[in-house]
Design a protein around this motif. Structure first.
Motif, mmCIF file in Angstrom:
data_model
loop_
_atom_site.group_PDB
_atom_site.id
_atom_site.type_symbol
_atom_site.label_atom_id
_atom_site.label_comp_id
_atom_site.label_asym_id
_atom_site.label_seq_id
_atom_site.Cartn_x
_atom_site.Cartn_y
_atom_site.Cartn_z
ATOM 1 N N VAL A 1 0.848 -1.200 0.000
ATOM 2 C CA VAL A 1 0.000 0.000 0.000
ATOM 3 C C VAL A 1 0.885 1.252 0.000
ATOM 4 O O VAL A 1 0.579 2.239 -0.684
ATOM 5 C CB VAL A 1 -0.975 -0.011 1.196
ATOM 6 C CG1 VAL A 1 -1.782 1.264 1.250
ATOM 7 C CG2 VAL A 1 -1.898 -1.213 1.125
ATOM 8 N N HIS A 2 1.974 1.208 0.736
ATOM 9 C CA HIS A 2 2.922 2.322 0.738
ATOM 10 C C HIS A 2 3.530 2.504 -0.656
ATOM 11 O O HIS A 2 3.727 3.633 -1.113
ATOM 12 C CB HIS A 2 4.014 2.065 1.772
ATOM 13 C CG HIS A 2 4.987 3.186 1.909
ATOM 14 N ND1 HIS A 2 6.221 3.161 1.305
ATOM 15 C CD2 HIS A 2 4.912 4.365 2.560
ATOM 16 C CE1 HIS A 2 6.864 4.272 1.586
ATOM 17 N NE2 HIS A 2 6.088 5.024 2.356
ATOM 18 N N ALA A 3 3.817 1.408 -1.323
ATOM 19 C CA ALA A 3 4.376 1.491 -2.674
ATOM 20 C C ALA A 3 3.387 2.127 -3.643
ATOM 21 O O ALA A 3 3.771 2.939 -4.495
ATOM 22 C CB ALA A 3 4.771 0.106 -3.163
ATOM 23 N N VAL A 4 2.111 1.786 -3.501
ATOM 24 C CA VAL A 4 1.088 2.394 -4.362
ATOM 25 C C VAL A 4 0.992 3.893 -4.077
ATOM 26 O O VAL A 4 0.880 4.713 -4.996
ATOM 27 C CB VAL A 4 -0.274 1.697 -4.177
ATOM 28 C CG1 VAL A 4 -1.379 2.447 -4.891
ATOM 29 C CG2 VAL A 4 -0.205 0.264 -4.667
ATOM 30 N N GLY A 5 1.069 4.267 -2.799
ATOM 31 C CA GLY A 5 1.048 5.690 -2.446
ATOM 32 C C GLY A 5 2.243 6.440 -3.011
ATOM 33 O O GLY A 5 2.103 7.569 -3.496
ATOM 34 N N CYS A 6 3.410 5.822 -2.967
ATOM 35 C CA CYS A 6 4.608 6.460 -3.524
ATOM 36 C C CYS A 6 4.519 6.587 -5.040
ATOM 37 O O CYS A 6 4.982 7.574 -5.617
ATOM 38 C CB CYS A 6 5.843 5.685 -3.122
ATOM 39 S SG CYS A 6 6.203 5.814 -1.367
ATOM 40 N N LEU A 7 3.925 5.601 -5.682
ATOM 41 C CA LEU A 7 3.719 5.694 -7.124
ATOM 42 C C LEU A 7 2.746 6.830 -7.464
ATOM 43 O O LEU A 7 2.919 7.520 -8.472
ATOM 44 C CB LEU A 7 3.198 4.366 -7.663
ATOM 45 C CG LEU A 7 3.220 4.175 -9.159
ATOM 46 C CD1 LEU A 7 4.642 4.225 -9.685
ATOM 47 C CD2 LEU A 7 2.572 2.864 -9.525
ATOM 48 N N THR A 8 1.768 7.044 -6.612
ATOM 49 C CA THR A 8 0.830 8.156 -6.796
ATOM 50 C C THR A 8 1.544 9.494 -6.632
ATOM 51 O O THR A 8 1.241 10.458 -7.345
ATOM 52 C CB THR A 8 -0.337 8.030 -5.805
ATOM 53 O OG1 THR A 8 -0.945 6.754 -5.973
ATOM 54 C CG2 THR A 8 -1.370 9.104 -6.029
ATOM 55 N N VAL A 9 2.497 9.560 -5.705
ATOM 56 C CA VAL A 9 3.289 10.785 -5.543
ATOM 57 C C VAL A 9 4.121 11.040 -6.793
ATOM 58 O O VAL A 9 4.218 12.179 -7.266
ATOM 59 C CB VAL A 9 4.177 10.697 -4.283
ATOM 60 C CG1 VAL A 9 5.178 11.841 -4.225
ATOM 61 C CG2 VAL A 9 3.311 10.702 -3.036
ATOM 62 N N CYS A 10 4.699 9.986 -7.356
ATOM 63 C CA CYS A 10 5.443 10.138 -8.617
ATOM 64 C C CYS A 10 4.531 10.666 -9.725
ATOM 65 O O CYS A 10 4.928 11.519 -10.514
ATOM 66 C CB CYS A 10 6.041 8.803 -9.043
ATOM 67 S SG CYS A 10 7.461 8.284 -8.114
ATOM 68 N N GLN A 11 3.322 10.153 -9.762
ATOM 69 C CA GLN A 11 2.363 10.597 -10.779
ATOM 70 C C GLN A 11 1.971 12.058 -10.568
ATOM 71 O O GLN A 11 1.760 12.793 -11.527
ATOM 72 C CB GLN A 11 1.123 9.717 -10.717
ATOM 73 C CG GLN A 11 -0.067 10.276 -11.450
ATOM 74 C CD GLN A 11 -0.323 9.599 -12.736
ATOM 75 O OE1 GLN A 11 -0.339 8.402 -12.770
ATOM 76 N NE2 GLN A 11 -0.535 10.352 -13.765
ATOM 77 N N SER A 12 1.894 12.482 -9.312
ATOM 78 C CA SER A 12 1.491 13.865 -9.052
ATOM 79 C C SER A 12 2.545 14.863 -9.530
ATOM 80 O O SER A 12 2.225 16.039 -9.746
ATOM 81 C CB SER A 12 1.181 14.067 -7.575
ATOM 82 O OG SER A 12 2.355 13.964 -6.816
ATOM 83 N N SER A 13 3.770 14.423 -9.700
ATOM 84 C CA SER A 13 4.775 15.340 -10.239
ATOM 85 C C SER A 13 4.451 15.718 -11.684
ATOM 86 O O SER A 13 4.809 16.809 -12.135
ATOM 87 C CB SER A 13 6.168 14.724 -10.150
ATOM 88 O OG SER A 13 6.305 13.645 -11.035
ATOM 89 N N THR A 14 3.749 14.848 -12.391
ATOM 90 C CA THR A 14 3.376 15.194 -13.766
ATOM 91 C C THR A 14 2.316 16.291 -13.799
ATOM 92 O O THR A 14 2.262 17.057 -14.757
ATOM 93 C CB THR A 14 2.864 13.964 -14.532
ATOM 94 O OG1 THR A 14 1.709 13.449 -13.875
ATOM 95 C CG2 THR A 14 3.929 12.899 -14.616
ATOM 96 N N TYR A 15 1.489 16.387 -12.749
ATOM 97 C CA TYR A 15 0.520 17.484 -12.686
ATOM 98 C C TYR A 15 1.257 18.817 -12.603
ATOM 99 O O TYR A 15 0.916 19.782 -13.300
ATOM 100 C CB TYR A 15 -0.400 17.367 -11.474
ATOM 101 C CG TYR A 15 -1.092 16.045 -11.283
ATOM 102 C CD1 TYR A 15 -1.392 15.206 -12.341
ATOM 103 C CD2 TYR A 15 -1.458 15.627 -10.018
ATOM 104 C CE1 TYR A 15 -2.025 14.002 -12.151
ATOM 105 C CE2 TYR A 15 -2.100 14.421 -9.819
ATOM 106 C CZ TYR A 15 -2.376 13.615 -10.883
ATOM 107 O OH TYR A 15 -3.004 12.428 -10.676
ATOM 108 N N VAL A 16 2.263 18.873 -11.732
ATOM 109 C CA VAL A 16 3.035 20.101 -11.575
ATOM 110 C C VAL A 16 3.764 20.435 -12.872
ATOM 111 O O VAL A 16 3.822 21.592 -13.283
ATOM 112 C CB VAL A 16 4.027 19.965 -10.400
ATOM 113 C CG1 VAL A 16 4.898 21.197 -10.270
ATOM 114 C CG2 VAL A 16 3.283 19.691 -9.106
ATOM 115 N N LEU A 17 4.300 19.412 -13.526
ATOM 116 C CA LEU A 17 5.009 19.643 -14.782
ATOM 117 C C LEU A 17 4.068 20.187 -15.856
ATOM 118 O O LEU A 17 4.407 21.136 -16.569
ATOM 119 C CB LEU A 17 5.670 18.352 -15.256
ATOM 120 C CG LEU A 17 6.506 18.441 -16.514
ATOM 121 C CD1 LEU A 17 7.722 19.334 -16.277
ATOM 122 C CD2 LEU A 17 6.935 17.082 -16.973
#
Length: 115
Positions: free
Chosen positions: A27-43
């Motif tokens: 579950v932590h890994a899925v959350g970290c992957l979501t954080v990686c994905q959120s960087s694309t929003y900022v980009l």
């Protein structure tokens, strides 16, 4: 051109990758992957931002009077949010199935998945 949003997007991506590499819980890994994905929003927001820009509606503004924001980038950001939510939901459903079948969500204890 301001480089701060690009640096922030890179920093958020690196934080997510670090969490993903050090994760000992699915579950932590899925959350970290979501954080990686959120960087694309900022980009995408950094790419589409124009200082003093307005919406690309030409009813009251004559062309060339003001800078306009790109609506394609806004559509890509919205699509990115929807795809990110879908991928997160799918991964969490897979984690639930792994927990039901194997009784653990620790990746090190899942010996059946080793090659």
């Amino acid at each position: 051109m301001n480089a701060v949003p690009y640096l922030v997007a890179g920093y958020i991506f690196l934080i997510g990758c670090y969490g993903l590499a050090t994760s000992r819980h699915l579950v932590h890994a899925v959350g970290c992957l979501t954080v990686c994905q959120s960087s694309t929003y900022v980009l995408l927001l950094a790419v589409g931002y124009r200082d003093g820009g307005t919406a690309p509606v030409f009813s009251d503004v004559r062309p060339g009077a003001r800078p306009l924001v790109d609506p394609v980038v806004q559509a890509l950001a919205l699509t990115d949010v929807v795809v990110g939510a879908t991928v997160t939901a799918l991964l969490l459903a897979l984690v639930i199935q792994v927990a039901k079948r194997h009784g653990t969500v620790d990746p090190d204890e899942l010996s059946e998945l080793r090659g």
